[in-house]
Scaffold this active site. Structure first.
Site, PDB file in Angstrom:
ATOM      1  N   GLY A 169      -3.235  -4.649 -19.370  1.00 38.81           N
ATOM      2  CA  GLY A 169      -1.867  -4.324 -19.776  1.00 38.81           C
ATOM      3  C   GLY A 169      -1.281  -3.302 -18.817  1.00 38.81           C
ATOM      4  O   GLY A 169      -1.726  -3.146 -17.666  1.00 38.81           O
ATOM      5  N   GLY A 170      -0.307  -2.560 -19.307  1.00 42.03           N
ATOM      6  CA  GLY A 170       0.357  -1.549 -18.477  1.00 42.03           C
ATOM      7  C   GLY A 170      -0.608  -0.528 -17.916  1.00 42.03           C
ATOM      8  O   GLY A 170      -0.306   0.138 -16.918  1.00 42.03           O
ATOM      9  N   GLY A 404       5.578 -10.576  19.840  1.00 43.20           N
ATOM     10  CA  GLY A 404       5.904  -9.516  18.894  1.00 43.20           C
ATOM     11  C   GLY A 404       4.662  -8.794  18.414  1.00 43.20           C
ATOM     12  O   GLY A 404       4.676  -7.578  18.174  1.00 43.20           O
ATOM     13  N   ALA A 405       3.558  -9.536  18.300  1.00 44.83           N
ATOM     14  CA  ALA A 405       2.328  -8.927  17.807  1.00 44.83           C
ATOM     15  C   ALA A 405       1.829  -7.856  18.768  1.00 44.83           C
ATOM     16  O   ALA A 405       1.230  -6.859  18.352  1.00 44.83           O
ATOM     17  CB  ALA A 405       1.261  -9.999  17.589  1.00 44.83           C
TER      18      ALA A 405
END
Ligand code: HXC
Length: 510
Positions: A169-170, A404-405
């Site tokens: 859960g939370g 770009g790498a």
């Protein structure tokens, strides 16, 4: 006086028994240690100073006034790991299922406040049935206070979570906001909604282990930074990790005695990169051969294996390593590897840990799945993380650094401080074959011509010297001398001071 002292001991003894022998036995039968046993193994022997041993909840609903165990399901305090202070909380599943009441949360908040004030890491051991159902919103308020402290402590003191039982859960969001999460196989799980709710809502049938066990989170979701076989191994490994980390963001990482010559030459590295650029090799071998005593603490070993992240030491000082791994997907950058490395780079930068980047990257992974899932945004995370990092940054390109790498992987252009390349490096917009096919499209039918063009491109660009001519590479180095060169580079950068322009905070693409 004797009676008074005995009374204190009697009460302490009750508190130490937790939920009692039967529940302790049940805990052991699941292969789990008790909250107290865990704290003892985590910390140096005899160093634990407990707080709030007698604290109890004040809930009166559901007849809870008749069930007010000492400690309220969590053990808190501080101790040392190899002599260095850490704060710790350890949820006790044998007491009301380790469920979180407002009081339980207050105990956690107290040690978190102390940790931030005194500049020491927080280690949380999670083993809890979640919000104390009898308390309702008081429990939720308690969680909220813990969450707020996780956020405020982030980047101030290291926060480490061990998941050693249920965490659902939370409640998952407290560990989720810490720096590292480690889980234990077959005895821990984390999920926002459990198998029953999943079945009802999506009709999927899945076990708790499949949905949120250690392997799931270490391999698939990347929620966990490591998965261990049992409690003992997990606690031992966290001790090992803490040895690499500074206590807070104002302190330098610890310096350990080292027995490994920083000038050590390793001739075997001269033949690490194969003659054929398409044949992979194991980048981990290079990491181990650079590191003091070959000691490497890997983070997220089982996730996005095309990039390696973890800690080594050089001359006894912690260094964060980010390295492309040619053995997995040729070391390509993709969504998962960019996210994994970006988070690691940001951790290092937040805690003044210098970064060593080892580059062999053919570019970004093509495909609809990558584009549809936002490789642009996720790739930008790594670019951003490197560019904003002001810690010492040393880079070694071993082979490919394309497109770009090349820029992303701690290049000079992103304020890499010292950028080395092996003579086997190819620093170019792309590989020779791809480049030739674009530049000489009209000649594609002529295989001989294309082979000749490819060779020309290779000769011109598949080397480090064009970049070195422009000063984008500080020096082309012998592979065998990498440890020496890298150690000296970091030594030269110990006085580095660099600041980004003032801002409230940046807006890294999330
Ligand atoms: C109060 C709890 C409890 C809880 C367990 N116990 N969870 N008491 N509040 N949340 C108690 C049980 O009543 C039992 O008490 C003892 O702990 C041990 O639990 P068992 O069920 O016997 O253990 P086991 O079979 O191992 O099952 C463990 C479990 C199960 C799967 C965790 O207890 C369970 O499903 N608990 C409820 C989980 C839950 O829904 N929690 C709320 C999640 S939502 P006795 O006296 O019989 O030994 C949440 C929101 C957080 O946490 C929000 C943050 C913002």
């Amino acid at each position: 006086m004797k009676d008074i002292l005995n009374e204190l001991e009697r009460r302490r003894e009750i508190a130490r028994q937790g939920g009692g022998a039967k529940r302790v036995e049940s805990q052991h039968s699941k292969g789990k240690l008790t909250a107290r046993e865990r704290v003892e193994l985590l910390l140096d022997e005899g160093s634990f100073e407990e707080f709030d041993m007698f604290m109890a909840h004040r809930c009166t609903d559901f007849s809870m006034q008749d069930n007010r165990p000492y400690g309220d399901g969590v053990i808190t305090g501080w101790g040392t790991i190899n002599g260095r202070q850490v704060y710790v909380f350890s949820q006790d599943f044998t007491v009301l299922g380790g469920s979180v009441s407002n009081t339980h949360a207050q105990k956690i908040c107290k040690i978190m406040d102390m940790a931030v004030q005194n500049g020491a890491p927080v280690i949380g051991i999670n083993d809890s049935g979640g919000a104390r159902i009898q308390e309702g919103v008081d429990s939720l308020a308690g969680y909220g206070e813990v969450f707020q402290r996780n956020i405020e402590a982030s980047g101030v003191v290291p926060q480490i979570s061990l998941i050693m039982g249920p965490c659902a859960g939370g409640a998952v969001y407290s560990p989720a906001m810490t720096d590292f999460i480690f889980m234990v196989r077959d005895s821990s799980y984390m999920f926002v909604t459990g198998p029953d709710v999943v079945k009802t809502v999506t009709n999927e049938q899945v076990t708790a282990e499949e949905l949120g066990g250690a392997s799931t989170h270490a391999r698939k979701s990347s929620v966990a930074d490591g998965a261990f076989e049992n409690d003992v191994e997990a606690l031992y490994e966290v001790r090992r990790l803490v040895d690499f980390l500074p206590l807070n963001n104002r302190e330098k990482p610890p310096v350990r005695p080292f027995f490994d010559d920083p000038e050590r030459i390793d001739a075997s590295l001269d033949t690490l990169v194969p003659d054929n650029p398409n044949v992979p090799y194991d980048m981990k071998e290079l990491i181990l051969k650079i590191a003091d005593e070959g000691d490497f603490f890997e983070i997220q070993q089982e996730f996005a294996g095309n990039i390696i992240t973890g800690f080594i030491r050089l001359e006894g000082q912690t260094v964060g390593v980010v390295a492309n791994q040619p053995m997995v997907l040729a070391g390509v950058l993709d969504i998962d590897s960019a996210r994994k490395a970006a988070r690691f780079v940001r951790f290092c930068d937040a805690f003044e840990i210098p970064i060593l980047t080892l580059v062999d990257v053919p570019g970004f992974l093509p495909g609809t799945s990558q584009e549809y899932n936002g490789v642009i945004k996720h790739g930008a995370k790594l670019l951003f993380a490197y560019g904003e990092a002001t810690v010492p940054k040393v880079t070694v390109i071993t082979r490919k650094a394309y497109g770009g790498a090349y820029v992303v992987m701690s290049s000079k252009h992103l304020r890499g401080d010292i950028n080395y390349a092996w003579p086997t490096s190819e620093i170019a917009v792309m590989g020779a074959k791809g480049a030739t096919e674009i530049l000489y499209r009209s000649e594609l039918g002529d295989a001989d011509k294309i082979a000749q063009r490819t060779k020309e491109y290779e000769d011109a660009f598949a080397n480090p010297f064009v970049a070195a001519e422009r000063g984008f590479i500080d020096e082309v180095i012998q592979p065998r001398s990498t440890r020496r060169r890298v150690s000296r580079a970091f030594a030269a950068l110990r006085g580095k001071k660099r600041q980004m322009p003032w801002k409230k905070h940046d807006n890294i693409p999330l």
